[in-house]
Design a protein around this motif. Structure first.
Motif, short mmCIF file in Angstrom:
data_model
loop_
_atom_site.label_atom_id
_atom_site.label_comp_id
_atom_site.label_asym_id
_atom_site.label_seq_id
_atom_site.Cartn_x
_atom_site.Cartn_y
_atom_site.Cartn_z
N THR A 161 64.15 57.79 77.68
CA THR A 161 65.43 58.11 77.06
C THR A 161 65.68 57.31 75.79
O THR A 161 66.27 57.81 74.84
CB THR A 161 66.56 57.87 78.07
N VAL A 162 65.24 56.05 75.76
CA VAL A 162 65.40 55.23 74.57
C VAL A 162 64.66 55.84 73.39
O VAL A 162 65.21 56.01 72.29
CB VAL A 162 64.91 53.79 74.82
N ALA A 179 66.31 59.04 72.21
CA ALA A 179 67.51 58.84 71.41
C ALA A 179 67.18 58.37 70.00
O ALA A 179 67.76 58.85 69.01
CB ALA A 179 68.42 57.83 72.11
N ILE A 180 66.25 57.42 69.88
CA ILE A 180 65.90 56.87 68.56
C ILE A 180 65.24 57.94 67.69
O ILE A 180 65.58 58.10 66.52
CB ILE A 180 64.98 55.64 68.72
N ALA A 189 72.00 60.50 70.35
CA ALA A 189 71.50 59.12 70.28
C ALA A 189 72.35 58.20 71.15
O ALA A 189 71.82 57.40 71.94
CB ALA A 189 71.51 58.64 68.83
N TYR A 193 72.14 59.32 74.99
CA TYR A 193 70.91 58.97 75.69
C TYR A 193 70.58 57.48 75.61
O TYR A 193 70.17 56.88 76.60
CB TYR A 193 69.75 59.80 75.13
N LEU A 194 70.77 56.87 74.43
CA LEU A 194 70.41 55.46 74.27
C LEU A 194 71.34 54.56 75.08
O LEU A 194 70.88 53.62 75.74
CB LEU A 194 70.47 55.09 72.79
N ALA A 227 69.72 56.15 79.06
CA ALA A 227 68.74 55.07 79.21
C ALA A 227 69.25 53.97 80.12
O ALA A 227 68.48 53.38 80.90
CB ALA A 227 68.39 54.48 77.84
#
Length: 441
Positions: A58-59, A62-63, A358, A361-362, A366
């Protein structure tokens, strides 16, 4: 000039392709949550390590989504989707070759990069294919890929593992349809930016796009709602199969199928019926769609709390209450996603979705699995210490995981609050978007 009838058929054909890709999107990302217990035993993992599998994916999702979202506002969206689908499918197959925990997590990050290309471009396309009063239904059908992807995964992955005798088989099988579907996207005809708006839209690229998106108050509340909602959704999807196996003593196949009903079948109802109701309410009240979502999320949080309060013997009531709560939670998508389209001008929509995803999810998707996994490990050790024994048993791990999931109703209720607050600024921001377009004609 193409007739309205032909335009509508063209829009629906593209929507079907987007739906199928979304289905594969969620099928592929759900596989690790189903094989979580075989992996835990094979590599002797903690719940925090299991949570990090989902969090690492997920990280990177998002990025990578931010630059890919900006790219979708200026480059061919069909090519972004086509290449992205092919890439994440290829990495899904590679997951079957993982030889240890670190290699497994690394390949999941590759899947995340491929999938990050999809949502901003797809939502931008939907905004240009369907006018405002039809977007909730279009988004509802698009988002049907989420529960159907979950249903297919939860109903079939356990059986694949049992049939082939290895948790690796589902990754190889899942990759094939994605690679084939990716080819079709290269041949669709993209709509022009703003094609579904009642006002002609300028093709000039806007300056300072991120700053413009973040100046809109409604977007801030929607971003916060995405954070809390994805925290809950990803934690449940990551650990529900494991909970049913540990706490309620289900087999892998039975736990996976039960989870498919709780978080998958319910979505078919929530998204189709919820999307239709949301559009009807929106026609009568501009902020009614968001108020409808806030109410459903509030009731959802209460039902999920009641589900977790059921004892081990009351697994049927647990499943029914959690399933009904999750059904109502799906109205989040049909109320919030169209609202973003209504407050953001067409040339900024993919960027807005990328910013939203972003944060969603981040900071949400995440953290959900990792925080719940860490909390589960902490509560497991606490339960063991209270018992006066130094032996870590599966019973303590079951109690720890169950009690850690009380974080879910808390975050769902917070989502309800944020959606309600978004409804208070929505009418003003939607009107400002329309006036902005009129000023550019």
């Amino acid at each position: 000039m193409e007739s309205n009838s032909n335009q509508a058929k063209h829009a629906w054909r593209i929507l079907i392709l987007l739906f199928l890709a979304n289905l594969l999107n969620f099928f592929d990302r759900t596989i690790p949550a189903i094989i979580i217990e075989p992996i835990r035993h094979e590599w002797d993992l903690s719940d925090l390590q299991l949570g990090i599998v989902g969090s690492a994916f997920t990280v990177i999702y998002a990025i990578a989504g931010l630059p890919l979202g900006r790219l979708a506002d200026s480059w061919s969206r069909k090519k972004i989707i086509g290449w992205g689908l092919a890439i994440w499918s290829a990495f899904t197959a590679l997951n079957g070759y993982a030889w240890n925990y670190l290699s497994f997590v690394s390949v999941r990050m590759g899947v995340g990069i491929g999938e990050a290309s999809y949502a901003p471009a797809a939502n931008s396309l939907i905004g240009d294919l369907f006018p405002s009063h039809k977007r909730a239904r279009a988004v509802g059908i698009f988002m049907l890929g989420l529960p159907l992807g979950l249903v297919l995964a939860f109903f079939t992955v356990g059986a694949m593992v049992k049939a082939f005798g290895t948790w690796r088989a589902p990754f190889f099988i899942a990759a094939l349809p994605g690679i084939l579907l990716s080819i079709f996207f290269f041949f669709i005809r993209e709509p022009e930016r703003g094609a579904a708006e009642s006002i002609q839209v300028s093709n000039a690229a806007p300056s300072q796009p991120i700053k413009k998106v973040l100046r809109i108050p409604t977007m801030w509340w929607i971003i916060l709602s995405g954070l809390t909602f994805n925290f809950a959704a990803y934690a449940v999807n990551s650990f529900l199969v494991s909970l049913l196996q540990r706490y309620y003593h289900f087999t892998l196949v039975k736990a996976a199928i039960t989870t498919g009903f709780i978080v998958g079948i319910t979505g078919l109802i929530g998204l189709t019926v919820g999307g239709w109701i949301a559009d009807k309410i929106h026609q009568k009240s501009e902020r009614g769609r968001l108020l409808f979502g806030a109410f459903n999320l509030f009731v959802s949080g209460i039902l999920i709390l009641l589900a977790l309060m059921q004892s081990e013997e009351m697994v049927l009531f647990f499943s029914l209450l959690l399933g009904l709560g999750w059904l109502l939670s799906y109205n989040y998508y049909t109320c919030v996603y169209p609202a973003i389209q209504d407050v953001i001008e067409p040339r900024l929509r993919a960027t807005a979705m990328a910013i939203y995803f972003a944060a969603m999810y981040l900071l949400g998707g995440a953290t959900g699995p990792a925080v719940v996994g860490w909390f589960s490990d902490y509560l497991t050790k606490s339960a063991m210490l209270r018992s006066g024994t130094s032996e870590m048993t599966e019973q303590f791990k079951a109690i720890g995981l169950h009690d850690s999931l009380y974080l879910i109703p808390v975050t769902v209720l917070l989502t309800s609050l944020f959606v309600f607050l978004a409804s208070r600024s929505f009418a003003k921001d939607a009107s400002a978007m329309k006036h902005s377009l009129e000023g550019k004609v």
